[in-house]
Design an enzyme around this catalytic site. Structure first.
Site, PDB file in Angstrom:
ATOM      1  N   PRO A  19       1.022 -12.475   8.723  1.00 55.07           N
ATOM      2  CA  PRO A  19       2.165 -12.596   7.690  1.00 55.07           C
ATOM      3  C   PRO A  19       1.340 -14.020   6.964  1.00 55.07           C
ATOM      4  O   PRO A  19       0.706 -14.404   6.752  1.00 55.07           O
ATOM      5  CB  PRO A  19       3.121 -13.700   8.626  1.00 55.07           C
ATOM      6  CG  PRO A  19       2.272 -13.724   9.839  1.00 55.07           C
ATOM      7  CD  PRO A  19       1.649 -12.267   9.731  1.00 55.07           C
ATOM      8  N   ASN A  20       2.100 -13.651   5.670  1.00 54.97           N
ATOM      9  CA  ASN A  20       2.176 -14.412   4.319  1.00 54.97           C
ATOM     10  C   ASN A  20      -0.009 -14.482   3.951  1.00 54.97           C
ATOM     11  O   ASN A  20      -0.100 -15.229   2.767  1.00 54.97           O
ATOM     12  CB  ASN A  20       1.423 -16.140   4.900  1.00 54.97           C
ATOM     13  CG  ASN A  20       3.199 -16.844   5.655  1.00 54.97           C
ATOM     14  OD1 ASN A  20       4.060 -16.464   5.031  1.00 54.97           O
ATOM     15  ND2 ASN A  20       3.186 -17.169   6.729  1.00 54.97           N
ATOM     16  N   ARG A  49      -1.458 -19.429  -1.887  1.00 53.97           N
ATOM     17  CA  ARG A  49      -1.678 -19.929  -0.711  1.00 53.97           C
ATOM     18  C   ARG A  49      -2.600 -21.008  -0.305  1.00 53.97           C
ATOM     19  O   ARG A  49      -3.334 -21.094  -0.445  1.00 53.97           O
ATOM     20  CB  ARG A  49      -1.101 -19.051   0.130  1.00 53.97           C
ATOM     21  CG  ARG A  49      -1.005 -19.828   1.877  1.00 53.97           C
ATOM     22  CD  ARG A  49      -0.902 -18.562   2.882  1.00 53.97           C
ATOM     23  NE  ARG A  49      -0.856 -19.258   3.802  1.00 53.97           N
ATOM     24  CZ  ARG A  49      -1.220 -18.511   5.005  1.00 53.97           C
ATOM     25  NH1 ARG A  49      -1.966 -17.642   5.357  1.00 53.97           N
ATOM     26  NH2 ARG A  49      -0.461 -18.907   5.729  1.00 53.97           N
ATOM     27  N   TYR A 102      -7.267 -21.426   2.125  1.00 52.67           N
ATOM     28  CA  TYR A 102      -7.506 -20.154   1.958  1.00 52.67           C
ATOM     29  C   TYR A 102      -8.679 -19.310   0.738  1.00 52.67           C
ATOM     30  O   TYR A 102      -9.421 -18.223   0.321  1.00 52.67           O
ATOM     31  CB  TYR A 102      -6.844 -19.210   1.948  1.00 52.67           C
ATOM     32  CG  TYR A 102      -6.241 -19.984   3.087  1.00 52.67           C
ATOM     33  CD1 TYR A 102      -6.124 -18.850   4.065  1.00 52.67           C
ATOM     34  CD2 TYR A 102      -5.015 -20.507   3.339  1.00 52.67           C
ATOM     35  CE1 TYR A 102      -5.457 -19.534   5.443  1.00 52.67           C
ATOM     36  CE2 TYR A 102      -4.433 -20.846   4.614  1.00 52.67           C
ATOM     37  CZ  TYR A 102      -4.780 -20.192   5.752  1.00 52.67           C
ATOM     38  OH  TYR A 102      -3.872 -20.154   6.734  1.00 52.67           O
ATOM     39  N   ASN A 136      -6.367  -9.482  10.752  1.00 52.26           N
ATOM     40  CA  ASN A 136      -6.210 -10.663  10.082  1.00 52.26           C
ATOM     41  C   ASN A 136      -4.756 -10.963  10.317  1.00 52.26           C
ATOM     42  O   ASN A 136      -4.218 -10.663   9.815  1.00 52.26           O
ATOM     43  CB  ASN A 136      -6.829 -11.129   8.817  1.00 52.26           C
ATOM     44  CG  ASN A 136      -6.441 -12.953   8.827  1.00 52.26           C
ATOM     45  OD1 ASN A 136      -5.841 -13.767   9.454  1.00 52.26           O
ATOM     46  ND2 ASN A 136      -6.958 -13.648   8.019  1.00 52.26           N
ATOM     47  N   ALA A 194      -0.049 -16.476  11.351  1.00 49.38           N
ATOM     48  CA  ALA A 194       0.288 -17.446  12.703  1.00 49.38           C
ATOM     49  C   ALA A 194       0.703 -15.951  14.245  1.00 49.38           C
ATOM     50  O   ALA A 194      -0.057 -16.455  15.077  1.00 49.38           O
ATOM     51  CB  ALA A 194       1.020 -17.293  12.061  1.00 49.38           C
ATOM     52  N   GLU A 232     -11.404  -9.484  15.380  1.00 45.36           N
ATOM     53  CA  GLU A 232     -10.026 -10.787  15.123  1.00 45.36           C
ATOM     54  C   GLU A 232     -11.245 -11.252  14.176  1.00 45.36           C
ATOM     55  O   GLU A 232     -11.915 -11.802  14.177  1.00 45.36           O
ATOM     56  CB  GLU A 232      -9.704 -10.965  16.369  1.00 45.36           C
ATOM     57  CG  GLU A 232      -8.846 -12.808  16.185  1.00 45.36           C
ATOM     58  CD  GLU A 232      -8.917 -13.685  16.708  1.00 45.36           C
ATOM     59  OE1 GLU A 232      -9.371 -13.423  17.942  1.00 45.36           O
ATOM     60  OE2 GLU A 232      -8.046 -13.889  16.592  1.00 45.36           O
ATOM     61  N   HIS A 287     -10.581 -14.569  10.622  1.00 50.14           N
ATOM     62  CA  HIS A 287     -10.123 -15.493  10.441  1.00 50.14           C
ATOM     63  C   HIS A 287     -10.505 -15.717   9.023  1.00 50.14           C
ATOM     64  O   HIS A 287     -11.902 -16.073   8.725  1.00 50.14           O
ATOM     65  CB  HIS A 287     -10.062 -16.592  10.842  1.00 50.14           C
ATOM     66  CG  HIS A 287      -8.805 -15.814  12.161  1.00 50.14           C
ATOM     67  ND1 HIS A 287      -7.820 -16.144  12.334  1.00 50.14           N
ATOM     68  CD2 HIS A 287      -9.349 -16.004  13.591  1.00 50.14           C
ATOM     69  CE1 HIS A 287      -7.008 -15.494  13.460  1.00 50.14           C
ATOM     70  NE2 HIS A 287      -7.566 -15.826  13.849  1.00 50.14           N
ATOM     71  N   ARG A 309      -9.064 -26.879  12.135  1.00 54.98           N
ATOM     72  CA  ARG A 309      -7.745 -27.598  12.013  1.00 54.98           C
ATOM     73  C   ARG A 309      -7.357 -27.762  13.215  1.00 54.98           C
ATOM     74  O   ARG A 309      -6.907 -27.964  14.056  1.00 54.98           O
ATOM     75  CB  ARG A 309      -7.448 -25.704  11.755  1.00 54.98           C
ATOM     76  CG  ARG A 309      -8.624 -25.831  10.029  1.00 54.98           C
ATOM     77  CD  ARG A 309      -7.868 -24.071   9.080  1.00 54.98           C
ATOM     78  NE  ARG A 309      -6.864 -24.800   8.674  1.00 54.98           N
ATOM     79  CZ  ARG A 309      -5.507 -24.089   8.427  1.00 54.98           C
ATOM     80  NH1 ARG A 309      -5.665 -22.165   8.768  1.00 54.98           N
ATOM     81  NH2 ARG A 309      -4.627 -24.344   7.588  1.00 54.98           N
TER      82      ARG A 309
END
Ligand code: DQA
Length: 155
Positions: A10-11, A18, A23, A79, A82, A103, A105, A112
């Protein structure tokens, strides 16, 4: 020619606009171009997808599992956005298949907010690449290639 499947959650369709301070300025199309050249370097084809829907991501992991079983899919770079921090269902999907899932990111999630420090995916993943910006996708493809060729794997 085997395929590497790159999944984005998502996103991530909004990359470029964004939170660029987190990012970066690259778009998802830029990520796809990086992945395409990293895959080509290993004579893999690239299948690059994005969805904002958890169930579709689960379906794609299952599909990759079938592809790995028949030799057509080398691995998955994932990725999950969330959903990383919320989804037992994605954990279970990865555990349910034998295809290696890396995985990724873009940001260093451990630097964070505390809610980003836990990943449901990590215990099920074959490897993790965190905090290298969009280069992390190419690093993950490189890692999958080394894993697939034991002569280049150092443990
Ligand atoms: C992300 C980190 C997640 O915490 C966040 O929800 C994202 C992107 C990353 O690539 O840094 O959507 O997965």
């Amino acid at each position: 020619m085997p395929t590497v499947l790159v999944l984005n959650g998502p996103n991530l369709n909004l990359l470029g606009t964004r939170e660029p301070s987190v990012y970066g300025a690259h778009t998802l199309a830029d990520v796809e171009a990086c992945c395409r050249s990293a895959a080509a370097a290993h004579r893999w084809t690239l299948d690059f997808r994005q969805s904002n829907h958890e169930g579709l991501l689960i379906d794609w992991i299952h599909e990759a599992g079938l592809g790995h079983a028949d030799g057509s899919v080398a691995g998955v770079v994932f990725n999950a956005g969330a959903f990383t921090h919320t989804s037992v269902a994605l954990h279970d999907a990865i555990k349910a298949v034998t295809v290696p899932v890396i995985e990724v990111h873009i940001s260093n999630v451990h630097a964070r907010e505390p809610f980003r420090h836990h990943s449901y995916l990590s215990p099920a993943a074959a490897g993790i690449v965190v905090g290298f910006g969009i280069d992390g996708y190419a690093l993950a493809i490189e890692g999958l290639a080394r894993r697939a060729n034991p002569e280049t794997t150092r443990t």
